[in-house]
Design a protein around this motif. Structure first.
Motif, PDB file in Angstrom:
ATOM      1  N   THR A   3      -8.140   7.777  -7.959  1.00 17.88           N
ATOM      2  CA  THR A   3      -7.634   6.546  -8.555  1.00 17.88           C
ATOM      3  C   THR A   3      -8.386   5.359  -7.966  1.00 17.88           C
ATOM      4  N   ARG A   5      -9.321   0.870  -8.643  1.00 19.43           N
ATOM      5  CA  ARG A   5      -8.885  -0.350  -9.320  1.00 19.43           C
ATOM      6  C   ARG A   5      -9.725  -0.640 -10.559  1.00 19.43           C
ATOM      7  N   GLU A  49      -6.026   2.677 -11.902  1.00 23.33           N
ATOM      8  CA  GLU A  49      -4.705   2.774 -11.267  1.00 23.33           C
ATOM      9  C   GLU A  49      -3.590   2.381 -12.228  1.00 23.33           C
ATOM     10  N   ASN A  55      -0.011   6.269  -9.474  1.00 25.39           N
ATOM     11  CA  ASN A  55      -1.473   6.352  -9.350  1.00 25.39           C
ATOM     12  C   ASN A  55      -1.970   5.067  -8.708  1.00 25.39           C
ATOM     13  N   SER A  57      -4.583   2.941  -6.093  1.00 24.41           N
ATOM     14  CA  SER A  57      -5.942   2.921  -5.547  1.00 24.41           C
ATOM     15  C   SER A  57      -5.890   2.771  -4.037  1.00 24.41           C
TER      16      SER A  57
ATOM     17  N   SER B  65      -4.220   8.239  -3.202  1.00 27.33           N
ATOM     18  CA  SER B  65      -5.103   7.809  -4.299  1.00 27.33           C
ATOM     19  C   SER B  65      -5.796   8.983  -4.973  1.00 27.33           C
TER      20      SER B  65
END
Lengths: 122, 122
Positions: A3, A5, A49, A55, A57, B65
């Motif tokens: 994950t 951003r 994310e 989920n 980041s 993450s």
């Protein structure tokens, strides 16, 4: 599945710097971008994310609990390249007591990579 | 490499519930336990946390993450088993629009697993 951003930027960074090959690109059922990559023979997916689905980041969490290990012919050169491309050094590439020449970097999206090769003993 | 708060307990849990096979066990240069496992054909190492080396568990970070994807013959049974063994359901096993029958659990050490199989179309 990692994950991040900004999945689009991460996929580009992994392609340019880690030689990641894009295998598929789709939207998740909840609308996030999911990009399947092949990196050094491993199947890795990059996902935007979505905190409501847990989920998160590394940027959101302030770190990561997972290290990904890449075994390459020349870890020194790859680590240098990643640092020039904006990664941060966690520890430098060096001969390690566990039989690898290995270093560790954090990529600009917060994921951690071990970059190494096995040390050939004479 | 998955960082956890209690590597010994995690290795036992992964062995009993995910069929993980122990490949090697050693101490890291900084003294943490590192156990190499084979899980469903994947090489995964479990490591005790060490905040000073940026090795933080999901327990310490409050999430993760990364999701690990296991493809198995009977995801319903495996997910049920993991939940009985103390995992927490993130979403139940069901037919997903992306062509898998898949669910997601958080194990007792905070790592997230996608448990699924590809859906065979008639």
């Amino acid at each position: 599945m990692l994950t991040v951003r900004e999945a689009t930027a991460a996929v580009e960074w992994y392609a340019v710097n880690l030689g990641a090959r894009e295998v598929a690109r789709a939207a998740s059922p909840t609308g996030q971008l999911v990009v399947e990559l092949e990196v050094g023979g491993h199947a890795i997916a990059i996902v935007d994310e979505n905190p409501s689905a847990l989920n998160l980041s590394p940027t959101a969490l302030g770190g990561t609990s997972v290290r990904l290990s890449l075994v390459v012919a020349d870890p020194d050169s790859l680590a240098e390249r990643l640092l020039r491309a904006g990664a941060r050094e966690v520890f430098p590439v060096a001969d390690q007591p566990y039989g690898m020449r290995q270093g560790r970097v954090e990529d600009p999206f917060g994921h951690h990579w071990l970059i190494g090769r096995r040390i050939t003993r004479g």
